[in-house]
Design an enzyme around this catalytic site. Structure first.
Site, PDB file in Angstrom:
ATOM      1  N   HIS A  72       0.885  -1.417  -0.434  1.00 42.88           N
ATOM      2  CA  HIS A  72       0.120   0.189   0.086  1.00 42.88           C
ATOM      3  C   HIS A  72       0.640   1.719   0.303  1.00 42.88           C
ATOM      4  O   HIS A  72       2.528   0.967  -0.188  1.00 42.88           O
ATOM      5  CB  HIS A  72      -0.664   0.258   0.870  1.00 42.88           C
ATOM      6  CG  HIS A  72      -0.427  -0.009   2.665  1.00 42.88           C
ATOM      7  ND1 HIS A  72       0.611   1.365   2.843  1.00 42.88           N
ATOM      8  CD2 HIS A  72      -0.133  -0.787   3.945  1.00 42.88           C
ATOM      9  CE1 HIS A  72       0.878   0.999   4.270  1.00 42.88           C
ATOM     10  NE2 HIS A  72       0.186  -0.262   4.989  1.00 42.88           N
ATOM     11  N   CYS A 129       2.092  -4.967   6.524  1.00 43.18           N
ATOM     12  CA  CYS A 129       2.407  -4.493   5.428  1.00 43.18           C
ATOM     13  C   CYS A 129       3.453  -4.692   4.825  1.00 43.18           C
ATOM     14  O   CYS A 129       4.565  -4.264   4.977  1.00 43.18           O
ATOM     15  CB  CYS A 129       1.477  -3.340   5.273  1.00 43.18           C
ATOM     16  SG  CYS A 129      -0.501  -4.295   5.414  1.00 43.18           S
TER      17      CYS A 129
END
Length: 244
Positions: free
Chosen positions: A153, A161
């Protein structure tokens, strides 16, 4: 009956083609995706052409936690071998080497995954969801909740992440959209603890001997791609990866 089968097959093939090409159109209904295309697609097309990619292409993503490195590999859909196209650095990281075991452990997963969803309205500008946890992860987690919501992201914050900055995720998102729109049903994302050379593996196993079985399995997939520039076929059986 033969004419009916032929008509059905033609309808199925046409519907599949429309569904694939409609993917980009649906993505472009979102403002952030339109912004990404406006800012990035023209230059990316020129770079693809320089790399010899003139039309539809497939995409393979490899991530290396220790090096904070994300690699994008591409190939013409009618060719076999991939070539390295883009390299990005993670802009933040969390946890240590080793797989994600449970919800909230701040670990980035390690294993063989694919893009599970495109999120054009992400809290982190744009994001691509990884299909964690898979069957291997769930077995490894045992009675613990394995967690989820693992993405590549934008932004520069993470609790497991892979963040790249808003500027970089625009390029990755556009390339992934183009690959899926061209018919690539599954875009692989392989997340490794490090570049899995013999020297690196031996060094890190001194620090993390408990990861021997997992890392040696990941090494098989890593070596296959390094040697052939082809994505190995990976399946799961009884909580283990089977690599061909």
């Amino acid at each position: 009956m033969k004419w009916f089968f032929t008509l059905f097959l033609l309808f199925f093939m046409t519907s599949t083609t429309i569904a694939q090409t409609d993917f980009k159109a649906r993505q472009l209904t979102f403002e952030r995706v339109r912004t990404a295309y406006k800012e990035k697609w023209s230059a990316l097309k020129a770079e693809l052409a320089t790399a010899g990619i003139m039309g539809a292409f497939n995409l393979y993503i490899a991530a290396y936690k220790n090096e904070s490195r994300l690699e994008l590999w591409v190939k013409d859909t009618d060719k076999k071998q991939y070539q390295l196209f883009k390299v990005y650095s993670f802009c933040a990281s969390s946890g240590t080497l080793g797989p994600k075991l449970k919800e909230g452990d701040l670990q980035t997963p390690e294993g063989f995954y694919h893009i599970h969803a495109f999120n054009p309205k992400s809290n982190f500008f744009l994001s691509l969801r990884v299909n964690y946890p898979n069957g291997v992860d769930r077995l490894r987690s045992g009675k613990e909740k394995p967690g989820g919501d693992i993405y590549i992201h934008g932004s520069c914050v993470t609790v497991g992440c892979i963040p790249l900055t808003d500027n970089k995720i625009k390029e990755v998102y556009v390339l992934a959209t183009e690959a899926k729109n061209a018919g690539q049903q599954q875009i692989p994302i392989h997340i490794f603890p490090f570049k899995m050379s013999t020297a690196n593996l031996n060094e890190q196993l001194l620090r993390f001997p408990q990861q021997k079985n997992l890392w040696e399995t990941l090494r098989v997939g890593y070596d296959y791609f390094e040697k052939n520039k082809l994505v190995p076929t990976v399946t799961e059986l009884n909580g283990k990866y089977i690599i061909k």
